[in-house]
Scaffold this motif. Sequence first.
Motif, PDB file in Angstrom:
ATOM      1  N   VAL A  71       0.841  -1.199   0.000  1.00 24.77           N
ATOM      2  CA  VAL A  71       0.000   0.000   0.000  1.00 24.77           C
ATOM      3  C   VAL A  71       0.877   1.250   0.000  1.00 24.77           C
ATOM      4  O   VAL A  71       0.660   2.186  -0.780  1.00 24.77           O
ATOM      5  CB  VAL A  71      -0.971   0.002   1.201  1.00 24.77           C
ATOM      6  N   TYR A  72       1.887   1.258   0.867  1.00 27.09           N
ATOM      7  CA  TYR A  72       2.815   2.390   0.929  1.00 27.09           C
ATOM      8  C   TYR A  72       3.459   2.618  -0.439  1.00 27.09           C
ATOM      9  O   TYR A  72       3.512   3.747  -0.938  1.00 27.09           O
ATOM     10  CB  TYR A  72       3.883   2.122   1.988  1.00 27.09           C
ATOM     11  N   GLU A  73       3.948   1.566  -1.043  1.00 29.66           N
ATOM     12  CA  GLU A  73       4.623   1.676  -2.338  1.00 29.66           C
ATOM     13  C   GLU A  73       3.672   2.164  -3.426  1.00 29.66           C
ATOM     14  O   GLU A  73       4.057   2.984  -4.274  1.00 29.66           O
ATOM     15  CB  GLU A  73       5.238   0.331  -2.716  1.00 29.66           C
ATOM     16  N   GLU A  74       2.442   1.682  -3.423  1.00 33.01           N
ATOM     17  CA  GLU A  74       1.463   2.103  -4.429  1.00 33.01           C
ATOM     18  C   GLU A  74       1.143   3.589  -4.294  1.00 33.01           C
ATOM     19  O   GLU A  74       1.150   4.325  -5.278  1.00 33.01           O
ATOM     20  CB  GLU A  74       0.177   1.274  -4.310  1.00 33.01           C
ATOM     21  N   ILE A  75       0.854   4.031  -3.088  1.00 34.92           N
ATOM     22  CA  ILE A  75       0.494   5.440  -2.891  1.00 34.92           C
ATOM     23  C   ILE A  75       1.671   6.343  -3.241  1.00 34.92           C
ATOM     24  O   ILE A  75       1.503   7.332  -3.967  1.00 34.92           O
ATOM     25  CB  ILE A  75      -0.022   5.680  -1.466  1.00 34.92           C
ATOM     26  N   THR A  76       2.856   6.007  -2.787  1.00 33.74           N
ATOM     27  CA  THR A  76       4.002   6.875  -3.079  1.00 33.74           C
ATOM     28  C   THR A  76       4.342   6.873  -4.574  1.00 33.74           C
ATOM     29  O   THR A  76       4.786   7.889  -5.098  1.00 33.74           O
ATOM     30  CB  THR A  76       5.239   6.509  -2.232  1.00 33.74           C
ATOM     31  N   SER A  77       4.084   5.773  -5.259  1.00 36.64           N
ATOM     32  CA  SER A  77       4.364   5.712  -6.701  1.00 36.64           C
ATOM     33  C   SER A  77       3.386   6.562  -7.513  1.00 36.64           C
ATOM     34  O   SER A  77       3.657   6.892  -8.661  1.00 36.64           O
ATOM     35  CB  SER A  77       4.332   4.264  -7.202  1.00 36.64           C
ATOM     36  N   GLN A  78       2.249   6.909  -6.922  1.00 34.61           N
ATOM     37  CA  GLN A  78       1.222   7.677  -7.633  1.00 34.61           C
ATOM     38  C   GLN A  78       1.314   9.180  -7.385  1.00 34.61           C
ATOM     39  O   GLN A  78       0.431   9.939  -7.802  1.00 34.61           O
ATOM     40  CB  GLN A  78      -0.162   7.155  -7.264  1.00 34.61           C
ATOM     41  N   SER A  79       2.368   9.621  -6.739  1.00 34.05           N
ATOM     42  CA  SER A  79       2.584  11.053  -6.531  1.00 34.05           C
ATOM     43  C   SER A  79       2.707  11.745  -7.886  1.00 34.05           C
ATOM     44  O   SER A  79       3.487  11.314  -8.738  1.00 34.05           O
ATOM     45  CB  SER A  79       3.858  11.273  -5.719  1.00 34.05           C
ATOM     46  N   GLY A  80       1.901  12.786  -8.096  1.00 29.10           N
ATOM     47  CA  GLY A  80       1.939  13.516  -9.358  1.00 29.10           C
ATOM     48  C   GLY A  80       1.089  12.909 -10.449  1.00 29.10           C
ATOM     49  O   GLY A  80       0.927  13.489 -11.516  1.00 29.10           O
ATOM     50  N   ARG A  81       0.557  11.727 -10.237  1.00 29.53           N
ATOM     51  CA  ARG A  81      -0.351  11.093 -11.190  1.00 29.53           C
ATOM     52  C   ARG A  81      -1.753  11.057 -10.595  1.00 29.53           C
ATOM     53  O   ARG A  81      -2.602  11.835 -10.930  1.00 29.53           O
ATOM     54  CB  ARG A  81       0.126   9.684 -11.531  1.00 29.53           C
ATOM     55  N   GLN A  82      -1.942  10.114  -9.675  1.00 28.15           N
ATOM     56  CA  GLN A  82      -3.243  10.010  -9.012  1.00 28.15           C
ATOM     57  C   GLN A  82      -3.365  11.048  -7.895  1.00 28.15           C
ATOM     58  O   GLN A  82      -4.443  11.595  -7.686  1.00 28.15           O
ATOM     59  CB  GLN A  82      -3.428   8.602  -8.446  1.00 28.15           C
ATOM     60  N   PHE A  83      -2.265  11.306  -7.210  1.00 25.48           N
ATOM     61  CA  PHE A  83      -2.323  12.130  -6.000  1.00 25.48           C
ATOM     62  C   PHE A  83      -1.491  13.403  -6.103  1.00 25.48           C
ATOM     63  O   PHE A  83      -0.445  13.422  -6.758  1.00 25.48           O
ATOM     64  CB  PHE A  83      -1.814  11.331  -4.796  1.00 25.48           C
ATOM     65  N   ASP A  84      -1.942  14.414  -5.394  1.00 27.19           N
ATOM     66  CA  ASP A  84      -1.200  15.655  -5.214  1.00 27.19           C
ATOM     67  C   ASP A  84       0.125  15.296  -4.535  1.00 27.19           C
ATOM     68  O   ASP A  84       0.131  14.625  -3.501  1.00 27.19           O
ATOM     69  CB  ASP A  84      -2.037  16.591  -4.334  1.00 27.19           C
ATOM     70  N   PRO A  85       1.260  15.714  -5.098  1.00 27.25           N
ATOM     71  CA  PRO A  85       2.552  15.390  -4.469  1.00 27.25           C
ATOM     72  C   PRO A  85       2.652  15.860  -3.011  1.00 27.25           C
ATOM     73  O   PRO A  85       3.252  15.157  -2.189  1.00 27.25           O
ATOM     74  CB  PRO A  85       3.575  16.124  -5.355  1.00 27.25           C
ATOM     75  N   ASP A  86       2.052  16.992  -2.665  1.00 27.92           N
ATOM     76  CA  ASP A  86       2.083  17.455  -1.275  1.00 27.92           C
ATOM     77  C   ASP A  86       1.296  16.513  -0.361  1.00 27.92           C
ATOM     78  O   ASP A  86       1.700  16.269   0.779  1.00 27.92           O
ATOM     79  CB  ASP A  86       1.521  18.874  -1.154  1.00 27.92           C
ATOM     80  N   ALA A  87       0.199  15.973  -0.860  1.00 26.66           N
ATOM     81  CA  ALA A  87      -0.600  15.037  -0.068  1.00 26.66           C
ATOM     82  C   ALA A  87       0.178  13.740   0.157  1.00 26.66           C
ATOM     83  O   ALA A  87       0.110  13.139   1.237  1.00 26.66           O
ATOM     84  CB  ALA A  87      -1.932  14.746  -0.748  1.00 26.66           C
ATOM     85  N   VAL A  88       0.938  13.307  -0.830  1.00 25.56           N
ATOM     86  CA  VAL A  88       1.748  12.095  -0.680  1.00 25.56           C
ATOM     87  C   VAL A  88       2.871  12.333   0.329  1.00 25.56           C
ATOM     88  O   VAL A  88       3.158  11.461   1.156  1.00 25.56           O
ATOM     89  CB  VAL A  88       2.303  11.615  -2.038  1.00 25.56           C
TER      90      VAL A  88
END
Length: 176
Positions: free
Chosen positions: A99-116
């Motif tokens: 889960v950690y790896e998935e969320i961090t890998s989606q920074s700038g794609r799925q998620f706001d980089p600041d939120a990650v």
Amino acid sequence: VLIPKETRETPGRLTAEEFGIMKKHVIYGRDIIGNAPGDVMEMARHIILHHHERWDGTGYLGVSGEDIDQFARYVSVCDVFDALLSRRSYKAAWPAQKVYEEITSQSGRQFDPDAVEAFKKCYVEMLKIRDQFPDDENDEENLVTANPQVVKINSNEEVKKKALPKIGGDAAIATP
């Protein structure tokens, strides 16, 4: 509450029609809140409407980047964190490390980089909170913790859980 149970609990991938129905929950949720007064309710309306938006614009409504409500950007990360760690009718729970790896890998794609970045700083604390409030009291196999402890599994067997190596300076914890 307005999405049919058979759609919400479909075991497997949703059809295009079912997914279209599921996507309406953001509109239904916002409408349920209606025009309830107050700043908190106003924030809730925006979070409900935008929590499935993606930083790159591929979310439910096609809103992207800074146009996504600021609070919804953070709730989106939390929502995915909980969804991936939880067992669903259509999938098994993921291990915390994945889960950690998935969320961090989606920074700038799925998620706001600041939120990650905020997620990375709060990750261990989020795991502790999740352990305090599991979805199902009998579902202990995916509980994680930052401190070694003994937990009961299947009412009889005891298993020691242990802290794993650090990720980005924070102790990362995964299920055994």
